[in-house]
Design an enzyme around this catalytic site. Structure first.
Site, mmCIF file in Angstrom:
data_model
loop_
_atom_site.group_PDB
_atom_site.id
_atom_site.type_symbol
_atom_site.label_atom_id
_atom_site.label_comp_id
_atom_site.label_asym_id
_atom_site.label_seq_id
_atom_site.Cartn_x
_atom_site.Cartn_y
_atom_site.Cartn_z
ATOM 1 N N SER A 192 -2.363 -5.903 78.818
ATOM 2 C CA SER A 192 -1.727 -5.528 77.475
ATOM 3 C C SER A 192 -1.866 -3.894 77.008
ATOM 4 C CB SER A 192 -2.482 -6.200 76.173
ATOM 5 O OG SER A 192 -2.334 -7.549 76.171
ATOM 6 N N HIS A 204 -3.548 -4.024 69.368
ATOM 7 C CA HIS A 204 -4.710 -5.146 69.449
ATOM 8 C C HIS A 204 -5.665 -4.547 70.580
ATOM 9 C CE1 HIS A 204 -2.241 -7.035 72.743
ATOM 10 N NE2 HIS A 204 -3.512 -7.217 73.362
ATOM 11 N N ASP A 264 2.378 -4.148 67.153
ATOM 12 C CA ASP A 264 1.387 -4.217 68.070
ATOM 13 C C ASP A 264 1.542 -2.854 68.925
ATOM 14 O OD1 ASP A 264 -0.650 -4.922 69.330
ATOM 15 O OD2 ASP A 264 0.226 -6.677 70.322
#
Length: 432
Positions: free
Chosen positions: A272, A156, A194
């Protein structure tokens, strides 16, 4: 005792004798009425020699009253550390650290800093820009895992701004810890796990982090989160592992059944893709998200799962995420006993944990194969299974292949079913 002291180092013989005799006559008695004060005049060179050997005498003359000679050897609290960390004193101790008293100084105070220093040079800032009148930028973090410029990050973080679950078409901005900037290319990305891989080209080898193993983690272990929260580069936060197998279903996430490492490290936007590191400086996870309404609830993909994803990238160029349309639970001994109390026909099981089907998605491969709610899976593709994770691992790379599944039903009836996994659709519910 004096003979042993004198034999340790002939150069210290004179100093040893002088100090021993002075200590013996100056304070050997605990009775104040019998104490005798002795003034000793010591030259500067001799004083320096005595200071260099003081710790040996503090060990051999354990009584504090022996060391009150003109303030040369101050009295010490029994709780104080008698032996500073030095090579000479280590030799005097015979390098037997087991005999040394336990103290707060026996554990390194900067253990987090040392672990972070091993991995932080490999941490990068990742950004994806969006053009137009109101330009914006998606930010994230990553970890160089190979000196050739291979970077591990989250899918992402490299997602297209306009097309969800699609990799951006342009270049990815990559900034190293020293400020060096590169243009990166997204090599592979999988939005179910992810995980993504980005590549940059460098004329010199780049610092790379070492991958560890997440299977060795336990709740309570120290971990460190590295990354660039809110584009603040070179940021370190620390905490502990709160849970080693937090299931995606526990958090209401859609997609295939997955497990995460839960930590209380501070995780924010931009973290992230950054690494979760153990105290050996090894990457044990990739930070992917936090629970927004709460503090201290961060989640990372275990590095063991990441390694399997990267392996499929290298082998197939993509990740084949199989789906059969089952929602399952792992039942422990207590839940099995409760089930049998309510229904005597509940199947008998021989293990302490079993995967049981509680929902079958209509028109799914599992529905066509004949699965029913309440089925206990005993074998999957001919292999005994004990939990849902083993079923997911067995299905890996099995898309389009017929798999034999042995299930146990009410009254211990055994049934063999044949199921053909399909590719996962991100819009499907949290099924196996």
């Amino acid at each position: 005792m004096f003979r042993r002291l004198l034999s340790q180092n002939p150069r210290r013989t004179a100093a040893t004798g002088l100090l021993a005799l002075s200590a013996f006559y100056g304070g050997a008695s605990d009775d104040p009425s019998h104490r005798t004060n002795v003034d000793v005049s010591i030259s500067v060179p001799l004083r320096q020699l005595l200071l260099s050997t003081s710790e040996i005498f503090l060990r051999d003359f354990a009584r504090p009253s022996l060391f009150s000679i003109g303030g040369l050897f101050p009295r010490r609290s029994p709780a104080a550390s008698t032996f500073p960390d030095s090579d000479s004193n280590e030799e005097a101790l015979g390098k037997n650290q087991a005999d040394a008293p336990c103290s707060a100084t026996s554990t390194e105070k900067n253990f987090i800093a040392k672990a972070a220093a091993l991995a932080s040079p490999a941490v990068v800032n990742i950004s994806v820009s969006k053009g137009g009148l109101r330009s914006s930028k998606r930010i994230g973090s990553g970890t160089i895992i190979d000196a050739d410029g291979t970077i591990l990050t989250c899918a992402h973080c490299v997602e297209d701004h306009d097309r969800k679950k699609r990799v951006c078409n342009g270049k990815v901005g990559v900034t190293l810890q020293d400020g060096s900037e590169f243009e990166g290319t997204v090599v592979n990305a999988d939005f179910v796990s992810d995980i993504a891989v980005v590549k940059i080209e460098s004329k010199i080898p780049l610092p790379a982090a070492k991958l560890g193993t997440s299977s060795k983690l336990h709740p309570g272990d120290f971990v460190i989160a590295l990354g660039c929260p809110h584009a603040l580069k070179n940021t370190i936060t620390s905490g502990i592992v709160s849970c080693v197998d937090r299931k995606s279903s526990d958090m209401g996430l859609k997609g295939v059944q997955r497990e995460y490492l839960q930590t209380d490290c501070a995780i924010n936007k931009g973290n992230s893709g950054g690494p979760l590191v153990n105290l050996d400086g090894e990457v044990v996870g990739v930070n992917v998200m936090k629970l927004v309404p709460a503090d201290g609830l961060g989640f990372a993909v275990p590095v063991d799962s990441v390694a399997k994803t990267v392996e499929q990238f290298m082998k197939n160029g993509k990740v084949a995420q199989p789906w059969i349309g089952l929602k399952m639970l792992d039942l422990n001994e207590l839940k099995i006993a409760q089930c049998k109390d309510k229904d005597a026909s509940c199947p008998n099981v021989m293990t302490d944990i079993v995967p049981v089907v509680f929902k079958v998605t209509p028109a799914s491969p599992a529905d066509r194969a004949g699965f029913r709610p309440g089925d206990i899976v005993i074998q999957f593709d001919g292999k005994p299974v004990r939990d849902i994770e083993e079923i997911v691992d067995t299905m890996r790379d099995q898309v389009g292949k017929s798999l034999k599944v042995l299930v146990k039903r009410a009254n211990n009836k055994l049934v063999t079913l044949t199921v053909v996994p399909e590719m996962t659709d991100m819009d499907r519910c949290n099924d196996a």
